[in-house]
Design an enzyme around this catalytic site. Structure first.
Site, PDB file in Angstrom:
ATOM      1  N   GLU A  81       0.845  -1.198   0.000  1.00 26.10           N
ATOM      2  CA  GLU A  81       0.000   0.000   0.000  1.00 26.10           C
ATOM      3  C   GLU A  81       0.875   1.240   0.000  1.00 26.10           C
ATOM      4  O   GLU A  81       1.027   1.898   1.016  1.00 26.10           O
ATOM      5  CB  GLU A  81      -0.995   0.010   1.173  1.00 26.10           C
ATOM      6  CG  GLU A  81      -0.445  -0.386   2.524  1.00 26.10           C
ATOM      7  CD  GLU A  81      -1.537  -0.545   3.559  1.00 26.10           C
ATOM      8  OE1 GLU A  81      -1.951   0.459   4.154  1.00 26.10           O
ATOM      9  OE2 GLU A  81      -1.972  -1.695   3.751  1.00 26.10           O
ATOM     10  N   ASN A 125      -0.639   0.660  -5.259  1.00 30.14           N
ATOM     11  CA  ASN A 125      -0.902   2.016  -4.795  1.00 30.14           C
ATOM     12  C   ASN A 125      -2.221   2.040  -4.023  1.00 30.14           C
ATOM     13  O   ASN A 125      -3.206   1.448  -4.450  1.00 30.14           O
ATOM     14  CB  ASN A 125      -0.972   2.917  -6.031  1.00 30.14           C
ATOM     15  CG  ASN A 125      -1.256   4.360  -5.726  1.00 30.14           C
ATOM     16  OD1 ASN A 125      -2.275   4.699  -5.134  1.00 30.14           O
ATOM     17  ND2 ASN A 125      -0.372   5.227  -6.172  1.00 30.14           N
ATOM     18  N   SER A 175      -7.351   9.530  -1.901  1.00 31.63           N
ATOM     19  CA  SER A 175      -6.101   9.122  -2.547  1.00 31.63           C
ATOM     20  C   SER A 175      -6.331   8.277  -3.793  1.00 31.63           C
ATOM     21  O   SER A 175      -5.404   7.679  -4.334  1.00 31.63           O
ATOM     22  CB  SER A 175      -5.204   8.370  -1.559  1.00 31.63           C
ATOM     23  OG  SER A 175      -5.896   7.313  -0.937  1.00 31.63           O
ATOM     24  N   GLU A 226      -7.170   7.190  -7.747  1.00 30.42           N
ATOM     25  CA  GLU A 226      -6.810   7.649  -9.093  1.00 30.42           C
ATOM     26  C   GLU A 226      -8.064   7.982  -9.889  1.00 30.42           C
ATOM     27  O   GLU A 226      -7.991   8.544 -10.983  1.00 30.42           O
ATOM     28  CB  GLU A 226      -5.990   6.576  -9.829  1.00 30.42           C
ATOM     29  CG  GLU A 226      -4.866   5.972  -9.018  1.00 30.42           C
ATOM     30  CD  GLU A 226      -3.999   7.003  -8.307  1.00 30.42           C
ATOM     31  OE1 GLU A 226      -3.650   8.019  -8.951  1.00 30.42           O
ATOM     32  OE2 GLU A 226      -3.692   6.815  -7.119  1.00 30.42           O
ATOM     33  N   ILE A 263      -5.240   4.282  -2.973  1.00 29.47           N
ATOM     34  CA  ILE A 263      -6.236   3.284  -3.360  1.00 29.47           C
ATOM     35  C   ILE A 263      -6.622   3.577  -4.802  1.00 29.47           C
ATOM     36  O   ILE A 263      -6.087   4.521  -5.398  1.00 29.47           O
ATOM     37  CB  ILE A 263      -7.497   3.381  -2.445  1.00 29.47           C
ATOM     38  CG1 ILE A 263      -7.958   4.812  -2.385  1.00 29.47           C
ATOM     39  CG2 ILE A 263      -7.288   2.779  -1.086  1.00 29.47           C
ATOM     40  CD1 ILE A 263      -9.164   5.107  -1.504  1.00 29.47           C
TER      41      ILE A 263
END
Length: 994
Positions: free
Chosen positions: A499, A569, A588, A590, A571
């Site tokens: 993470e 990554n 957070s 994308e 989230i």
């Protein structure tokens, strides 16, 4: 249990099997029935002790179609810890045809939150409490045939729910990460089967394991494998039964049967006896499941009694070959660098929560694949079966946890975790996308790891899956591992980061030069700490994605014997879970909560477009081109090309300054209306890729369009339509800086669920919704009546937008439906089959260290090159002893030394490197996520000495996790502040590739 196995390849056997399977298919194509049990429920928020009784009057209860959380209105409206809890009651009236009398009747619940007591016709039928996994009930003796039945459920979603028998809580019922959408929040099915039947894969309550399909003897170039179909068969007749068991395979993509040569075998079961039975077939011309290539097959396993088929189970699965070696995953004989997302298992949406229709799961999960992710690590809790099957279709590898929080546990709570892992493995072992089983979201003991491996070996010994846990750097039992966000490498089992890149950015904020002109990092502190990295703008979040991934990319397969296995990554989509930024949800992602893409999405799409090395060059200009007169700013271009040239209205602005391999910066570009474009070239100047942004005109109109318009909207009370709203100019171009507030009206057979934006209650359920960066989305839900739906959208000074939809009938009879939630969904095959070519080019040659001599603590010297990142060598804190000399087997040209130094995150080491006494490098290491590489002109030699040239610079920012735990920084020790210490976790010596 007894095991029976049969494999035949002879021509006679194949012919007999073909005739047998053809005959059974003609006799009875559907002797077993699986009903969709989601329709026709009623829900009441509150407790009523009489609600389980048949005669109870539920006329005033709310009609719902499952899955449905009682507190769905709170999804993204309130912070996770404020999600409502309490008792929720459900009831459903249904009938089973009288001609089914004497059959076996089962209920399958994919899951509830948190715990549920269930009743049929006033009698208790069972309990489920873990809030994570599927469970089932055998209701054959309680159900009435040909007359009305009433099932009732009492669900309790209390944060502090405790198991009735033991009074123990569940570790994963946590206010940080497990969004508490309470009720029956996953699909429900009803199964009708003969008394001689293949069991369901529902261990809790039923204690059964179902069908298990797997393959072996893979020949990837020849596209062949041996497929084994195993089933647990139970005889609930009063006397012994002798029957035949067989199987056949159908291509789920083409619908064609591809194999009928599973030889039928004859078995006798005594009354109430069960056996696990196997048969196998060697199959050619298989299409192997792969990343972005969700090729699936339907395996039909059949039971025939007295030459009549009495039971058929359809198992949709895929076949793929895996290996976990040399520090990486190999899929279908090709090395894959793991790239993807640590995603909350709730995978939630605004004003809906987790309970979305299956098509929306596919849409969301395929977006991950379109960003070139190959892995999703579901966090803390075993994923919903709907998401598991979705990942099969879209071609996305999964890491499947059981249930946990942030640490190892003992006693009953450990037993609970094992039970969930057992149930999850049995339930999901036929899903090819699951390749990793995760035993903990943090380090667990090797004894516990051994217990988890025993469960895997008992129920999924042949599925080609690794079992491990987060961290596990020194474990002798784990088959993979890796820290949260610091780079690990291995020469054996894969080590990948679980993470990383935790920064948050609101989609509304392009950059400091765009409305609403949010200053980078501006926002409140978090737990008394600076939270600027959790209050970013889109531009810096995208750049941070590049900066972080670059360190993993440098250590990818092909860069040595010890390599990094990849990273996920945190989230993918915004989440209604713990947060550090200014809003009350985690930003957070994308993509945002409605899956609108942020610029960080393109960073991954560019960097990750390849199995290991980049295979398809891409390019993207961060931001937009609608600034105000006088704005001068740096333009950032993300690309996998070797060099990038920027153009403004056709005039070259030169080539960008490259950093972190994938980022190109053009400084102080002054805005002018028109077109800004970028072209990426290879090292020889050949054009590889190009992109552009154009200046949009003034806002003119509101535009509405349906996402996935080809998908039918079913009038079942649960289906959703996702509508995009844009503010566009007179030419139809989106206005990227528009923030207009839109007023919506809805008429027809749909319920408004709305969208989300920054503002009061995040605009949840509001029919007033602003666009952000010129765009937003909203959801509408079908009613139980088919018909026309019209949505109108108005904004001051803009032309009205409108969209018309039509829902179609959904057939339900007596509370039962034959159309399953995944009806009509097809596989994504966009990336094609696994390529046969190598996935990487070797960039350097690792040299083997055979000995080391140290200035102090000689007995620990080998810990600095033992492929174990939980150990290190350190001197005694004195500058004079801060050196170590490595010896390699043969004199070689040496041009790189890669070091994992202890306290890599907080220390800068001034070091010198000499080869056979000749200085090769002198300089400072950089603070990093794990590894530093010293590059220098090649020098021939055999002994490499690394020494501390001066005192160490310490710069600790005291960063902490959300739970207050200080972030890791290598091997912990009391003398960590000693400035004369040289501590090496791993040292690697390299020569150039010839």
């Amino acid at each position: 249990m007894n095991y029976i196995f049969c494999l035949r390849r002879s021509g006679v056997a194949a012919l007999l099997c073909f005739l047998f399977c053809s005959a059974i298919a003609q006799q009875n194509p559907n002797p077993r029935i699986k009903y969709n049990f989601n329709p026709s429920w009623k829900m009441f928020v509150g407790d009523d002790s009489l609600a389980s009784q048949i005669a109870f009057n539920d006329a005033g209860w709310k009609p719902v179609t499952l899955p449905r959380a009682f507190n769905e209105d709170e999804a993204f409206k309130v912070s996770i810890e404020k999600h409502s809890t309490g008792i929720i009651c459900y009831r459903k009236h249904f009938k089973i045809d009288a001609n089914q009398k004497g059959k076996k009747i089962f209920l399958e619940f994919e899951g509830v939150r948190q715990a549920g007591e269930f009743f049929l016709n006033g009698k208790p039928i069972g309990l489920s409490e873990n809030g994570a996994m599927a469970f089932g009930f055998d209701i054959s003796n309680e159900v009435k045939f040909g007359e009305e039945n009433v099932i009732a459920a009492r669900i309790d979603n209390a944060w502090n729910y405790h198991e009735k028998a033991t009074k123990s809580g569940f570790q994963w019922n946590d206010k940080n990460f497990n969004a508490n959408y309470g009720g029956i929040t996953k699909n429900v099915y009803l199964h009708i089967a003969d008394k001689l039947y293949q069991t369901l894969p529902l261990y809790s309550n039923l204690k059964s394991t179902g069908v298990y399909v797997y393959a072996k003897d893979f020949n990837i170039p020849q596209k062949s494998a041996t497929v084994i179909a195993e089933a647990e068969i139970k005889n609930e007749y009063a006397d012994a039964k002798t029957f035949q068991y067989s199987a056949y395979v159908e291509d789920a993509v083409t619908g064609k049967r591809i194999s009928t040569n599973f030889n039928p075998i004859t078995i006798t079961l005594q009354a109430n006896e069960s056996q696990i039975v196997k048969t196998a077939s060697f199959i050619k011309n298989l299409n192997f499941w792969s990343w972005g290539y969700g090729y699936l097959y339907n395996v039909y396993t059949t039971v025939s009694l007295n030459n009549r088929v009495i039971d058929v189970v359809k198992t949709t699965t895929g076949f793929r070959k895996t290996a976990f070696e040399n520090g990486a995953l190999t899929l279908n004989d090709r090395v894959l660098h793991l790239k993807g997302y640590a995603q909350r298992t709730s995978n939630e949406w605004p004003a809906i929560g987790a309970s979305v229709p299956a098509w929306l799961s596919d849409y969301s999960n395929q977006l991950m694949v379109e960003s070139n992710a190959n892995l999703v690590r579901w966090m803390h809790i075993s994923p919903w079966k709907q998401d598991v099957e979705s990942c099969d279709r879209v071609g996305l590898i999964q890491a499947m946890p059981a249930g946990d929080s942030e640490k190892d546990v003992e006693g009953r709570r450990w037993e609970q975790r094992k039970e969930v892992m057992r149930d999850a493995i049995i339930y999901n072992r036929n899903n090819p996308s699951i390749i990793f089983y995760e035993s903990g979201n943090n380090q667990i003991s090797d004894q516990h790891m051994k217990e988890m491996k025993t469960i895997r070996n008992m129920y999924d010994a042949h599925g080609g899956r690794a079992i491990g846990s987060r961290n596990m750097l020194a474990s002798k039992e784990a088959e993979y591992g890796g820290e949260m966000l610091y780079i690990n490498k291995s020469a054996s089992k894969p080590m990948w980061q679980m993470e990383y890149s935790r920064d948050e950015a609101l989609r509304k904020y392009w950059d400091e030069f765009s409305p609403p002109y949010h200053k980078e990092g501006e926002g409140p502190t978090h737990n008394g700490q600076d939270a600027s990295t959790y209050n970013r703008n889109q531009d810096t979040q995208a750049i941070e994605n590049i900066t972080r991934w670059f360190e993993y990319w440098k250590e990818r397969p092909g860069t040595g014997k010890r390599v990094n296995g990849g990273g996920v990554n945190i989230i993918f989509s915004e989440s209604n879970t713990h947060h550090r930024g200014a809003e009350n949800f985690r930003r957070s992602g994308e993509v945002d909560a409605l899956r609108i893409i942020k610029d960080g999405f393109y960073a991954h799409q560019i960097m990750w477009d390849g199995w290991v090395d980049v295979e398809k060059p891409r390019i993207h200009i961060i931001g937009h081109w609608n600034y105000k007169e006088g704005v001068s700013k740096n333009i950032s271009v993300m690309s996998s090309a070797d060099k990038v040239e920027l153009f403004l209205n056709g005039k070259s602005l030169g080539f960008g300054e490259q950093s972190n391999r994938f980022l190109y910066t053009f400084k102080n570009v002054t805005w002018k209306a028109g077109t800004i474009s970028a072209i990426g070239y290879d090292a020889k100047g050949k054009k590889l890729c190009e992109t552009k942004h154009e200046t949009a005109g003034e806002p003119f109109a509101v535009k509405l369009s349906q996402i996935n318009p080809a998908k039918s909207l079913f009038a079942n009370g649960a289906d959703l339509a996702l509508i995009e709203v844009e503010v566009v100019d007179a030419k139809g171009n989106r206005c990227p800086t528009a923030l207009n507030e839109i007023q919506f009206s809805l008429t027809g057979e749909a319920e408004w669920r709305g969208g989300m934006a920054q503002g009061p209650d995040n605009y949840i359920l509001s029919k007033t919704l602003p666009v952000e960066c010129g765009v937003n989305r909203f959801l509408i839900r079908s009613t139980l009546t088919a018909g026309n739906i019209v949505v109108n959208a108005n904004a001051n000074g803009l032309k009205e937008g409108s969209i018309s939809l039509k829902s179609i009938p959904f057939e339900v009879k007596d509370g039962l439906a034959l159309q399953l939630p995944s009806y009509g969904l097809v596989s994504n095959l966009s990336r094609g089959a696994t390529p046969s070519s190598p996935s990487f080019t070797v960039t350097r040659k690792a040299l083997t260290i055979i000995n080391a001599t140290a200035g102090a603590n000689q007995e620990k010297a080998n810990a600095s090159y033992d492929d174990n990142e939980a150990s290190d060598w350190v001197n005694d804190g004195k500058l004079a002893t801060a050196w170590i000399e490595y010896e390699i087997a043969n004199t070689s040209n040496i041009n790189e030394v890669t070091l994992k130094l202890n306290n890599f995150r907080t220390r800068t080491y001034p070091i010198s490197i000499s080869i056979d006494g000749k200085e090769a490098f002198k300089g400072n290491t950089t603070r990093n996520l794990g590894y530093f590489t010293a590059n220098f002109k090649a020098i021939a030699g055999k002994k490499i000495k690394i020494a501390l040239a001066d005192q160490v610079e310490i710069q600790d920012d005291n960063s902490k996790e959300v739970n207050g735990k200080k972030l890791d920084d290598g091997v912990a020790r009391k003398e960590a502040d000693t400035k004369g210490s040289l501590a090496i976790i791993e040292a690697e010596i390299y020569s150039p590739v010839k």
